[in-house]
Enzyme design. Structure first.
Site, short mmCIF file in Angstrom:
data_model
loop_
_atom_site.label_atom_id
_atom_site.label_comp_id
_atom_site.label_asym_id
_atom_site.label_seq_id
_atom_site.Cartn_x
_atom_site.Cartn_y
_atom_site.Cartn_z
N ASP A 329 0.82 -1.23 0.03
CA ASP A 329 -0.08 0.03 0.14
C ASP A 329 0.83 1.16 0.04
O ASP A 329 2.02 1.16 -0.01
CB ASP A 329 -0.91 -0.18 1.33
CG ASP A 329 -0.23 0.28 2.38
OD1 ASP A 329 1.04 0.42 2.66
OD2 ASP A 329 -0.94 0.09 3.48
N ASP A 331 1.54 4.79 2.38
CA ASP A 331 1.09 5.48 3.69
C ASP A 331 1.53 6.77 3.54
O ASP A 331 2.66 7.32 3.25
CB ASP A 331 1.78 4.69 4.80
CG ASP A 331 1.34 3.35 4.45
OD1 ASP A 331 0.39 2.82 4.88
OD2 ASP A 331 2.44 2.48 4.32
N ASP A 452 -3.11 4.83 2.69
CA ASP A 452 -3.65 5.45 3.81
C ASP A 452 -3.23 6.75 4.24
O ASP A 452 -2.05 7.07 3.95
CB ASP A 452 -2.75 4.55 4.99
CG ASP A 452 -3.57 3.19 5.34
OD1 ASP A 452 -4.75 2.99 4.92
OD2 ASP A 452 -3.00 2.39 6.21
P1 UTP Z 1 2.23 -1.06 6.53
O1 UTP Z 1 1.24 -2.21 6.96
O2 UTP Z 1 1.98 -0.25 5.28
O3 UTP Z 1 3.69 -1.69 6.28
O4 UTP Z 1 2.34 -0.26 7.82
P2 UTP Z 1 5.00 -1.38 5.34
O5 UTP Z 1 5.95 -1.21 6.21
O6 UTP Z 1 4.40 0.05 4.79
O7 UTP Z 1 4.96 -2.42 4.25
P3 UTP Z 1 3.97 -2.74 2.98
O8 UTP Z 1 5.17 -2.49 1.79
O9 UTP Z 1 3.17 -1.60 2.75
O10 UTP Z 1 3.72 -3.92 2.73
C1 UTP Z 1 3.38 0.79 7.82
C2 UTP Z 1 3.65 1.27 9.17
O11 UTP Z 1 2.57 1.92 9.57
C3 UTP Z 1 2.23 1.55 11.10
C4 UTP Z 1 2.84 0.28 11.02
O12 UTP Z 1 3.27 -0.40 12.35
C5 UTP Z 1 4.14 0.03 10.01
O13 UTP Z 1 5.27 0.77 10.89
N1 UTP Z 1 0.64 1.37 11.42
C6 UTP Z 1 -0.05 0.56 10.34
C7 UTP Z 1 0.32 1.91 12.22
O14 UTP Z 1 0.91 2.55 12.95
N2 UTP Z 1 -1.12 1.78 12.56
C8 UTP Z 1 -2.02 1.06 11.55
O15 UTP Z 1 -2.99 0.90 11.80
C9 UTP Z 1 -1.33 0.44 10.53
MN MN Z 2 2.83 0.33 3.76
#
Ligand code: UTP
Ligand code: MN
Length: 528
Positions: A329, A331, A452
């Site tokens: 995804d 972020d 996100d």
């Molecule tokens: P992600 O699940 O998107 O992982 O969460 P990522 O490292 O970007 O990996 P990919 O490439 O998308 O698979 C990113 C960060 O956001 C935090 C997670 O702990 C992670 O460090 N996070 C995610 C939150 O703090 N709260 C949430 O509800 C979701």
């Molecule tokens: Mn991510």
């Protein structure tokens, strides 16, 4: 007539020449003997069997025919002492190779006796210790630098799969144990070739070690291979691949006999809005997002944020901030340098994106974080309470470089509202042939991407960036370090000192690491 077994055969024996009912040894010159000392009887029996399966002659008893003595965790002196203790008549003539288990495991992987190198020999203890790199690794992942240059992918893939399976099976404790073991292997500067190199490393439990040993010896872990083939794992993967479906829901459906998307569609279950969108865009959402696609979305988000709140700042977080080239995804964290200005920003951003047809799905949750003066408002968990928009973006395909134009010329809203059935049919240059979940081929000029959006007040921004940059294990370890080593509670909102009974302010990630008495680890080295 000369009996068959006495007949002299010139050159290499072949199966046809030998005849008889016994399979000829693959390596007739090699007779292995595994030293039980320190290895233990059961491991010796297992390895002996493995050797025989691979076509080696492994002697049960020590005798003059033995050519290679294999020992584990024994010094050259120890092996010699053992040899000296043997009955003189059963001692071997030279040349007799005294070898470390690494020669055996490498030979098993190769399927033939590998060339004996100095590092395989146990004769000289010093050489042995110089050759086998012994790694030293601190036990919390947040104390280590873990780049994307993983030198042990075969091992970490196996451990990560076991972690994933545990998480999907609602066994989070086991999941974390495998994640920690995988993270230790990821941090090693060199490929692991022998179990002896792992001595003293943290976080490697019995189960993880067994898996590592299996991979080193056989090239793959039997447990992982059979798990990957299991019906349960396959069904969990497929069902949790639907956005909005967690491990618990998937497990419940599997108990009802639902293993495939087809079965799910025909089950009559009422899916919530997220799950419906997840099913509709299943293929797109299970395809990795590239850095270029993330940047294209970033441009769109930056443009809308700038137009609804000038001065607001957009930061790409998650895996892409750690330097990953692919992700599941995208972020983003949004803030404004003036505290309070960010209030109301999310709804404006979402409305604009929606009105322009950029969102295939969105769900916004309000900020529910309240700072209290004397105690942390949050348990140190990974759930945070920022205003957050979980969305599925509609991104034009193959034109990330045209994102600016795209921002100015958004996709047709009416077409967007019609959903997949209203796909454009013209085959322009950026169209792509795709396979829809239904199986029929279709052409569409866009793809669905999970995005996100998180809004943070500037006072919490450093904590939010740190918390959203990941990796998940790195974050978990930071909080564990804070709690267990520093008596502090860390979240994506704040850091609370339980002894001083107060919040510690920070305006940068560096300051947070300093509060925690940790060396600063840059994002690119948080890939634990
Ligand atoms: P992600 O699940 O998107 O992982 O969460 P990522 O490292 O970007 O990996 P990919 O490439 O998308 O698979 C990113 C960060 O956001 C935090 C997670 O702990 C992670 O460090 N996070 C995610 C939150 O703090 N709260 C949430 O509800 C979701
Ligand atoms: Mn991510």
């Amino acid at each position: 007539m000369v009996p068959l077994k006495r007949r002299k055969v010139a050159g290499n024996n072949s199966v046809a020449e030998q005849g008889g009912d016994k399979t000829p040894p693959k390596f007739p010159e090699v007779f292995l003997f595994l030293l039980e000392r320190k290895m233990g009887a059961s491991r010796r029996a297992f390895l002996s069997q493995l050797g025989r399966k691979k076509g080696f002659q492994v002697e049960e008893l020590f005798s003059t025919s033995v050519t290679h003595i294999i020992s584990e965790n024994n010094s050259g002196d120890e092996v010699r002492a053992w040899l000296d203790s043997q009955d003189r008549t059963r001692r071997c003539p030279a040349p007799l190779h005294l070898l470390d288990i690494s020669w055996f495991t490498e030979s098993m992987s190769a399927g033939h006796p590998v060339q004996i190198l100095d590092r395989h020999k146990v004769q000289v203890q010093q050489a042995d210790e110089v050759e086998v790199a012994v790694f030293s690794v601190p036990s919390y992942a947040c104390q280590r630098r873990t780049s994307l240059d993983n030198r042990n992918t075969v091992l970490t893939d196996a451990l990560s799969l076991l972690a994933e399976n545990a998480e999907l099976s609602d066994q989070d404790g086991r999941g974390v144990a495998f994640r920690r073991a995988a993270a230790v292997m990821k941090s090693l500067p060199e490929p692991v070739t022998s179990m002896t190199q792992l001595r003293g490393l943290p976080c490697l439990g019995e189960h993880s070690l067994r898996v590592i040993r299996d991979v080193l010896e056989n090239g793959a872990s039997r447990e992982v291979e059979s798990m990957k083939q299991s019906k349960q794992y396959k069904a969990l993967k497929v069902l949790t691949g639907v956005f909005g479906v967690g491990a618990k829901t998937a497990a419940r459906w599997i108990r009802e006999g639902i293993h495939t998307l087809h079965q799910l569609r025909n089950s009559g279950h009422t899916l919530n809005r997220a799950q419906q969108a997840g099913l509709e865009h299943y293929d797109d959402l299970n395809q990795q997002v590239s850095k270029a696609e993330a940047e294209a979305i970033q441009q769109i988000v930056e443009e809308v944020v700038a137009s609804v709140l000038p001065g607001a700042k957009v930061t790409l977080t998650g895996g892409f901030r750690r330097g990953k080239l692919m992700g599941h995804d995208v972020d983003f964290l949004i803030t404004h340098p003036e505290e309070g200005k960010e209030v109301g920003l999310m709804s404006k951003v979402v409305s604009w994106l929606e009105s322009q047809g950029f969102l295939l799905y969105q769900k916004t949750t309000r900020n529910s974080y309240l700072v209290s003066d004397d105690s942390p408002a949050l348990p140190p968990s990974n759930m945070d309470r920022f205003e957050r928009c979980l969305s599925i973006f509609k991104l034009a395909q193959d034109q990330p470089h045209r994102a600016k134009q795209l921002g100015a010329l958004p996709l047709d809203t009416a077409e967007h509202r019609r959903g997949d059935s209203g796909l454009q049919t013209d085959q322009d240059s950026c169209s792509q042939r795709i396979q829809t979940p239904g199986g029929q081929e279709d052409t569409k000029p866009w793809r669905a991407v999970r995005v996100d959006l998180v809004v943070s007040p500037i006072s919490q921004f450093a904590f939010a960036v740190l918390g959203w940059t990941g990796s998940k294990l790195f974050e978990r370890e930071l909080r564990r370090w804070a709690g267990q080593e520093k008596a502090m509670s860390l979240s994506s909102h704040a850091l609370y000192d339980n002894k001083k009974r107060k919040y510690l302010q920070a305006s940068s990630e560096e300051e947070i690491f300093a509060h925690l008495d940790l060396e600063f680890i840059p994002p690119s080295e948080r890939n634990a």
